[in-house]
Scaffold this motif. Structure first.
Motif, mmCIF file in Angstrom:
data_model
loop_
_atom_site.group_PDB
_atom_site.id
_atom_site.type_symbol
_atom_site.label_atom_id
_atom_site.label_comp_id
_atom_site.label_asym_id
_atom_site.label_seq_id
_atom_site.Cartn_x
_atom_site.Cartn_y
_atom_site.Cartn_z
ATOM 1 N N THR A 229 65.682 18.958 10.161
ATOM 2 C CA THR A 229 65.775 19.791 11.365
ATOM 3 C C THR A 229 67.166 19.660 11.978
ATOM 4 O OG1 THR A 229 64.971 18.016 12.804
ATOM 5 C CG2 THR A 229 63.320 19.473 11.831
ATOM 6 N N ASN A 230 67.505 20.598 12.853
ATOM 7 C CA ASN A 230 68.823 20.545 13.509
ATOM 8 C C ASN A 230 68.768 20.820 15.010
ATOM 9 O OD1 ASN A 230 68.267 23.266 13.395
ATOM 10 N ND2 ASN A 230 70.056 23.820 12.168
ATOM 11 N N VAL A 231 67.565 20.977 15.577
ATOM 12 C CA VAL A 231 67.411 21.189 17.021
ATOM 13 C C VAL A 231 66.272 20.310 17.526
ATOM 14 C CG1 VAL A 231 66.876 22.827 18.848
ATOM 15 C CG2 VAL A 231 68.242 23.568 16.895
ATOM 16 N N ASP A 232 66.518 19.569 18.598
ATOM 17 C CA ASP A 232 65.491 18.752 19.240
ATOM 18 C C ASP A 232 65.231 19.285 20.649
ATOM 19 O OD1 ASP A 232 65.195 17.062 17.095
ATOM 20 O OD2 ASP A 232 66.596 15.554 17.853
ATOM 21 N N LEU A 233 63.954 19.485 20.961
ATOM 22 C CA LEU A 233 63.555 19.945 22.288
ATOM 23 C C LEU A 233 62.709 18.883 22.968
ATOM 24 C CD1 LEU A 233 62.386 23.584 21.409
ATOM 25 C CD2 LEU A 233 64.610 22.900 22.303
#
Length: 276
Positions: A229-233
């Motif tokens: 993955t490349n986005v953390d929310l």
């Protein structure tokens, strides 16, 4: 009670019929049986089993009609109890998605929403498989002396290739998307989570290689590609996440407050989410 017994018999008969057919084809392709023996086995075993399935199917419809169901509803309900129904539905969805992909259309995206694609690099393996399949068909055409076997294997190879691209098309035509109020995350054509944009506390960009398959672990939803993955929310309050699966027993439903997802343009995603 009678309907339950009929349905149970029908499911068992369908599974046995399919299993015998696979064994018959395997023995034939392996050279254990010749074509004449395979035909005899098919007539002696497959035909009676198919008749039993048909009779059970008709009996189930008759029983339901006698209990007040309409003919159409009875047929649909009976077909819905087939153990192969999930496979057939998945196959039909794959072909439909492949047609949409060819036409350049998306499925289920709200008009005016921003599409967040997540398919970069996903064509490498399917293309390699397609090339290998073409080479395999050519080699088998030269090596096998029987025309019927060459044609059969070529049909199976092409079908498997089309099915593979169809399942890839489901992912391509059902992307994540962002509306004015929410972020919608999807997987395998199904909505996994709907997050209110106001509930997103923070968004961080950066690679995470710990998971390469969709899963939920430690209050975190992972929707990666082969590279992670490349986005953390981070969310202000938990949301319900539902990971789809072909078999109902494999589906996962949990509340999560953190999400890691892969998108092709993470900077665009962060910029758009910042506009709350």
């Amino acid at each position: 009670m009678v309907l339950t017994l009929i349905r149970r018999f029908e499911r068992v008969a369908q599974v046995v019929t399919a299993a015998v057919l696979v064994v018959n084809a395997t023995l034939l392709l392996a050279g254990v049986m010749n074509a004449r023996q395979a035909v005899v086995l098919f007539i002696a075993v497959e035909v009676p089993l198919a008749c039993a399935v048909l009779i059970a199917f008709l009996l189930a419809i008759v029983v339901q009609c006698r209990h007040g169901a309409g003919l159409r509803d009875a047929v649909v309900t009976t077909l819905g109890h087939s153990p192969f129904r999930p496979l057939v539905r998945a196959e039909i969805r794959a072909y439909r998605a492949l047609w949409q992909w060819i036409r350049g259309h998306h499925s289920g995206v709200t008009p005016g929403a921003i599409v967040l694609g997540a398919h970069r690099g996903t064509l490498v393996m399917p293309v390699a498989f397609a090339i290998a399949t073409v080479v395999e068909i050519m080699v088998l055409h030269l090596l096998l002396p029987w025309m019927w076997l060459r044609v059969s294997l070529a049909v199976v190879s092409v079908w498997s290739m089309v099915a593979l691209f169809g399942y890839l098309a489901i992912h391509r035509t059902n992307p994540h998307y962002l509306t004015d109020r929410s972020l919608v995350l999807r997987q395998s054509g199904a909505v996994v989570a709907v997050i209110d944009r106001a509930d997103i506390e923070s968004i961080a960009l950066g690679p995470r290689f710990t998971e390469t398959a969709p899963t939920i672990k430690d209050d975190r939803l992972y929707l990666p590609n082969a590279d992670g993955t490349n986005v953390d929310l981070a969310l202000a309050r938990p949301v319900v996440a539902r990971l789809p699966a072909l078999m109902p027993s494999r589906r996962i439903t949990e509340e999560v407050s953190r999400i890691s997802v892969y998108v092709d343009e993470p900077a665009l995603m962060r910029a758009m989410l910042a506009r709350v």
